[in-house]
Design a protein around this motif. Structure first.
Motif, short mmCIF file in Angstrom:
data_model
loop_
_atom_site.label_atom_id
_atom_site.label_comp_id
_atom_site.label_asym_id
_atom_site.label_seq_id
_atom_site.Cartn_x
_atom_site.Cartn_y
_atom_site.Cartn_z
N ALA A 176 -0.52 -2.99 -8.91
CA ALA A 176 -0.47 -4.44 -8.73
C ALA A 176 -1.69 -5.10 -9.36
O ALA A 176 -1.58 -6.16 -10.00
CB ALA A 176 -0.39 -4.77 -7.25
N LEU A 177 -2.87 -4.48 -9.20
CA LEU A 177 -4.09 -5.04 -9.79
C LEU A 177 -3.99 -5.09 -11.30
O LEU A 177 -4.28 -6.11 -11.93
CB LEU A 177 -5.29 -4.18 -9.37
N PHE A 213 -6.76 2.33 -13.82
CA PHE A 213 -5.93 2.79 -14.94
C PHE A 213 -5.80 4.31 -14.92
O PHE A 213 -4.72 4.84 -15.16
CB PHE A 213 -6.54 2.33 -16.26
N SER A 214 -6.90 5.02 -14.62
CA SER A 214 -6.83 6.49 -14.60
C SER A 214 -5.92 6.98 -13.46
O SER A 214 -5.16 7.94 -13.64
CB SER A 214 -8.23 7.08 -14.44
N LEU A 222 0.35 4.41 -1.44
CA LEU A 222 0.01 3.02 -1.14
C LEU A 222 -1.20 2.58 -1.97
O LEU A 222 -1.26 1.44 -2.46
CB LEU A 222 -0.28 2.85 0.35
N ALA A 223 -2.19 3.48 -2.12
CA ALA A 223 -3.36 3.15 -2.93
C ALA A 223 -2.98 3.00 -4.40
O ALA A 223 -3.46 2.09 -5.08
CB ALA A 223 -4.42 4.24 -2.76
N VAL A 224 -2.10 3.88 -4.88
CA VAL A 224 -1.67 3.79 -6.28
C VAL A 224 -0.90 2.48 -6.53
O VAL A 224 -1.09 1.83 -7.56
CB VAL A 224 -0.79 5.01 -6.65
N THR A 238 1.62 -0.65 -16.94
CA THR A 238 1.35 0.18 -15.77
C THR A 238 2.47 0.10 -14.74
O THR A 238 2.60 0.98 -13.89
CB THR A 238 0.04 -0.26 -15.09
N LEU A 239 3.27 -0.95 -14.81
CA LEU A 239 4.44 -1.06 -13.94
C LEU A 239 5.70 -0.63 -14.66
O LEU A 239 6.54 0.08 -14.10
CB LEU A 239 4.60 -2.50 -13.46
#
Length: 389
Positions: A310-311, A11-12, A303-305, A320-321
Motif C-alpha cells: 500500500a505504501l 520494496f525489498s 499483513l506487514a507485506v 508492486t501491486l
C-alpha cells in the motif's frame, strides 16, 4: 534519507513476497498439469473400505456414496458412519445401504466427533486399506485406483487434491483461496513435509495403527498429517488427482469455516507442544512444531507485506501491486483450465478479481483466531450449511 530507507525496505520485502508467489505458483501448476500415469492405477486387489463420516449431512450424503459406487476400483465397500442422534442423516444412510449391496451404515461408537467416527469404522472393519471422504465430496472414478496403486507400490498414505465447486461468486472465492494455499504448501513440501487430511485420503491399516488413528481435535486432519510426519510415514500426494466438494455459499460461512480451521491449527500446535516436557517428540516433532509456527507467523507477516504494498502504491510504484496480483491470477487461471478440462469445474465467477484480498483477510483471520483461542474459545466449532449444490 528516512523516506529513501523506508522505500528500499518496503520494496525489498515486496520483491521477496513476489518471488515467493512466482516460485510456489509455478510448482503448483507444474504438479497439477503433470501427465497422469495409468500404470500406477490398480482396479482390483485387496479389500478397501471407503469411510464417510456424517453429521447433519442428509442433503448431500448421496453425492459421495453414489460417486464412490462409480469408482473403477472393484473390491470396495462404502461405510457411512452416522451420529446416533442424527435421525435425518441416519434415515438417508440406511436407505442407501438398503438400495446398494456395497453400502453399509454404522452408528458412531465414539459419538461426537469426526475423528471418533473414522476410528470406529476402522476398528469394526476387516479391511487392510481405508479411504476417507466427506459427505459432500464428489470422488472421481479414477481416484481410488490411483490411491491403491500408490499404496501397493510402497506408500503409507495417499493424498489427492480436493477443491470447492465454484458455482457462484462466494464459491469462486473459496475455490481460488484453496489454490492460493495449495501453492503455499509447496514450500514446506520441498523439505519433506506433506499434508494428508481426513478427506480424499487413503491409508493402510498399518500406517493408521502406527499413528494411533485420528485424535479428537477440531482439525483432526491437520493433527493426522503432523502425526504421519513425526512417525516417518511415506505420504504420496498427487494434486493431479482431483475431487470436488461443496463450497460455502455465503461470506459468513466462508469466514466461519476458515476461522474454524485456523483455530484448529492453533489447537493442534497447543496439543503438540504439550508433549515436549515428556520428551516424546524428537527431531521430527520439533520440525513439526516449527512448521505450524511458521504457518501462523507467515499469515501475520502478510499483513506487514500488504502495508508495504500500500505504501509503495501511494508512492506511485503501481507494479508492486500489479505484478504479484498478476502472478496470483495467472496461477489460478492455469489450475482452473486444468480443472475445467478434467470436468471438475464449469468456470469461474468475476469475483476472481478479488482474490488478492484473500491475503490480508487471512492475516486478520489468523490474528483473530489466536486471540479468541487464548482468551475466549470454549471448544465450539462452526458448522457450514450444505445444500447439495
Amino acid at each position: 534519507m528516512t523516506i529513501q530507507f523506508v522505500f528500499l525496505e518496503a520494496f525489498s520485502a515486496v520483491a521477496v513476497f513476489t518471488l515467493f508467489l512466482l516460485v510456489t505458483g509455478v510448482l503448483l501448476v507444474r504438479e497439477v498439469w503433470t501427465t497422469r500415469d495409468p500404470d500406477v492405477r490398480l482396479t482390483d486387489g485387496p479389500s478397501l473400505s471407503a469411510i464417510v463420516p456424517v453429521y447433519r449431512d442428509h442433503d448431500v450424503l448421496s453425492i459421495s456414496v453414489e460417486s464412490l459406487l462409480e469408482s473403477e476400483y472393484e473390491t470396495l465397500t462404502v461405510t457411512v458412519v452416522a451420529e446416533p442422534n442424527d435421525e435425518e442423516t441416519l434415515a438417508v444412510a440406511r436407505e442407501l445401504a438398503t438400495r446398494y449391496d456395497r453400502v453399509e451404515c454404522l452408528i458412531n461408537g465414539n459419538p461426537g466427533s469426526k475423528a471418533g467416527a473414522i476410528n470406529h469404522a476402522v476398528e469394526t472393519s476387516a479391511a487392510d486399506y481405508f479411504a476417507v471422504f466427506d459427505a459432500d465430496e464428489w470422488i472421481a472414478p479414477e481416484f481410488l485406483p490411483r490411491a491403491m496403486g500408490e499404496l501397493q507400490s510402497g506408500a503409507d498414505v495417499f493424498q489427492g487434491r480436493r477443491v470447492p465447486r465454484p458455482t457462484g461468486p462466494v464459491e469462486t472465492l473459496a475455490y481460488c483461496e484453496r489454490i492460493v494455499f495449495h501453492a503455499s504448501y509447496k514450500v514446506v513440501e520441498l523439505f519433506g513435509f506433506t499434508n494428508c487430511r481426513s478427506s480424499s485420503t487413503a491409508v493402510t491399516r498399518d500406517a493408521f495403527d502406527r499413528v494411533g488413528g485420528y485424535r479428537d481435535l477440531l482439525t483432526e486432519d491437520l493433527d493426522f498429517a503432523h502425526a504421519c510426519y513425526r512417525e516417518g510415514l511415506t505420504v504420496r500426494q498427487v494434486r493431479g488427482c482431483t475431487n470436488t466438494m461443496e463450497a460455502p455459499h455465503t461470506l459468513s460461512d466462508l469466514w466461519g469455516q476458515r476461522k474454524r480451521w485456523r483455530v484448529g491449527q492453533i489447537e493442534v500446535l497447543h496439543a503438540t507442544t504439550g508433549e515436549l516436557p515428556r520428551g516424546r517428540l524428537g527431531r521430527r516433532g520439533l520440525v513439526s512444531i516449527g512448521r505450524m509456527c511458521s504457518s501462523l507467523l507467515g499469515s501475520l507477516l502478510i499483513l506487514a507485506v500488504v502495508s508495504k504494498i500500500a505504501l509503495l502504491f501511494l508512492l506511485d510504484v503501481e507494479s508492486t501491486l500489479l505484478v504479484p496480483g498478476a502472478i496470483v491470477l495467472a496461477t489460478i487461471g492455469a489450475v482452473a483450465i486444468r480443472d475445467a478440462r478434467d470436468d471438475r469445474i464449469d468456470g469461474l465467477s468475476l469475483s476472481v478479481v478479488l482474490v488478492p484480498m484473500i491475503y490480508p483477510a487471512f492475516g486478520v483471520l489468523t490474528l483473530k483466531s489466536l486471540l479468541e483461542y487464548c482468551l475466549s474459545w470454549d471448544g465450539e466449532w462452526y458448522h457450514v450449511q450444505k445444500t447439495g449444490a
